[in-house]
Design a protein around this motif. Sequence first.
Motif, short mmCIF file in Angstrom:
data_model
loop_
_atom_site.label_atom_id
_atom_site.label_comp_id
_atom_site.label_asym_id
_atom_site.label_seq_id
_atom_site.Cartn_x
_atom_site.Cartn_y
_atom_site.Cartn_z
N ALA A 68 0.85 -1.19 0.00
CA ALA A 68 0.00 0.00 0.00
C ALA A 68 0.88 1.23 0.00
N SER A 71 1.24 8.81 0.31
CA SER A 71 1.99 9.88 -0.36
C SER A 71 3.48 9.59 -0.43
N GLY A 74 6.80 8.49 4.14
CA GLY A 74 7.25 7.71 5.30
C GLY A 74 8.76 7.74 5.46
N ALA A 78 8.64 1.75 4.59
CA ALA A 78 7.51 0.82 4.68
C ALA A 78 6.66 0.74 3.42
N GLU A 134 4.80 16.63 7.79
CA GLU A 134 4.66 16.69 6.34
C GLU A 134 3.18 16.65 5.97
N SER A 138 -0.78 11.24 3.52
CA SER A 138 -2.19 10.85 3.37
C SER A 138 -2.73 10.34 4.70
N GLY A 141 -1.86 6.68 5.07
CA GLY A 141 -0.49 6.52 5.57
C GLY A 141 -0.40 6.86 7.05
N ALA A 147 0.70 7.94 12.85
CA ALA A 147 1.52 9.17 12.83
C ALA A 147 1.27 10.01 14.09
N GLU A 198 1.27 -0.66 9.48
CA GLU A 198 2.16 -0.40 8.34
C GLU A 198 1.79 -1.21 7.10
N GLY A 199 0.50 -1.34 6.86
CA GLY A 199 0.05 -2.01 5.64
C GLY A 199 0.26 -3.51 5.63
N LEU A 203 -5.67 -3.38 4.00
CA LEU A 203 -5.61 -2.13 3.25
C LEU A 203 -6.78 -1.27 3.70
N VAL A 204 -6.47 -0.08 4.19
CA VAL A 204 -7.50 0.81 4.73
C VAL A 204 -8.16 1.56 3.57
N GLU A 328 9.64 21.87 11.55
CA GLU A 328 9.07 20.73 10.83
C GLU A 328 9.98 20.27 9.71
N HIS A 375 10.03 15.82 19.99
CA HIS A 375 8.74 16.11 20.61
C HIS A 375 8.91 15.83 22.10
N HIS A 415 7.51 6.98 13.46
CA HIS A 415 7.89 6.72 12.06
C HIS A 415 7.61 5.28 11.65
N ASN A 451 2.29 -6.31 2.17
CA ASN A 451 3.54 -5.67 2.57
C ASN A 451 4.53 -6.62 3.25
#
Length: 463
Positions: A68, A71, A74, A78, A134, A138, A141, A147, A198-199, A203-204, A328, A375, A415, A451
Amino acid sequence: MSDIVEALADIVGPAAVSSGDAINDDYTHDEALTATAQRPLAVVRPASTADVARIVELAAATGVALTARGSGTGLSGACIPVDGGVVVSFERMNEILEIDLDNHVAVVQPGVTLDQLDQALKPHDLVYPVFPGESSASLGGNVATNAGGMRAVKYGVTRHQVLGLEAVLGHGEVIRTGGKFVKATTGYDLTQIIVGSEGTLALVTEAIVRLYPRPAHAATVLAPFASLEGVTGAVPKIVASGIGPLLVEYIDFITMDAIRNNYGVEVGVDPAVKAQALAYLVVVLEDRREDRLEENTEELANLLAGLGALDVYVLPSTAGAKLIEAREKAFWMAKAAGANDILDMVVPRASIPQYMAAVADLAQASGSLVVGCGHAGDGNVHLSVFQNDADVRHDLIHDVFAAGMSLGGAISGEHGIGTEKKAYVAELEDPAKLALMRRIKAAFDPHGILNPGTIFDASEDSP
Ligand SMILES: Cc1cc2nc3c(=O)[nH]c(=O)nc-3n(C[C@H](O)[C@H](O)[C@H](O)COP(=O)(O)OP(=O)(O)OC[C@H]3O[C@@H](n4cnc5c(N)ncnc54)[C@H](O)[C@@H]3O)c2cc1C
């Protein structure tokens, strides 16, 4: 044309399948610094859940691996395809299906980007609060990597925002999990096991995410400290104060200099203070009322002064926004400076001083440079590792992860493991947990087509 490519074209139409030289290089990699690009057999761009289900059925029947792709932003390799496999790119499934103003949720297709959702929510004074660095990433993702980003200290991470999913499992069955509600105790929580997978499990194809009122006012406070320990030691006290910061970031002086030089961000720090400052703390507060924001900002400034800050600056809104925007981009600065790897270890936030001291010792002992920002509010430390020798680097990173785990931390805060951190997971994680994860994968994906090679080595995908 291969049989698989023809069969894919039968499902989605020839215009939505690429193969051979027609595959754009973008589909061969993500942004991981260490990963090797790989050309897939084909890239397929489904337009609906029914398309995705048929693609998975085809792959299950033929044993072709599916990767999958959202954008491709990553940082763990992955979404890099396997040799002979097919990339399932969700770029055509990019509709915001609903903004439900009464239930405060959005229903989105996986190809919707964070920026697209944010623009659509602004007119409603609402916000989807997960802001990883970023905004072209998507939602699919984001769900698959769980994330995080800078605002996790206030709002949590993706898994705290995802209330329900539609997903296609490894046989091609379509399931719906959760719904437009925040509570459910109806068997195992399938939504949350798919989030962050992570796929590798499903598949979402749709997600229901929480929305919040968008506060109108924000203030950025910058506090230079004479030591990194000063910064990281202040963090638990800021969180405990009840001021409720939106973000709490630390930036070391090397990264701060890079921000100044690369992005021309001038934050007005007195030169005498700058000369002593080894690390900076950035805190952003937000509120729907200006007077309350001012009160909290003053309280925070006093608190920081009492916690040993060399000085405290409340930045004008443009400078504040520019500083956050530049922060960022720390990844791109590290990449441009020649960093060999980026780590995102997470430790309990009160353990950051101890952890950073251990990292400094390990870096020195191996003759490497390790710099960073992070963070701090959620203990998520982003480290740029500069060490050209791959073996030395591997041993250093192993030890850096082991040091964090001994403090109760985890290898990746946001990540993900992907292909690039799985060796460390195999070396350091509890084998009983890994065996259980493989059994879970086998239940979702009995043919091992989703994956493969991400999180675990492909040969160990089956239990
Ligand atoms: C400059 C920069 C800053 C960043 N800062 C942060 C940060 O602060 N916090 C953070 O968390 N991340 C950060 N990232 C990493 C990245 O943006 C996130 O990991 C993001 O969630 C990836 O989204 P994507 O759409 O690009 O996914 P991709 O890279 O395309 O894929 C990521 C994973 O999701 C899977 N996937 C994608 N779509 C689906 C789907 N529909 N169904 C199932 N699986 C799917 C892929 O197979 C892969 O495993 C940063 C990246 C960059 C380049």
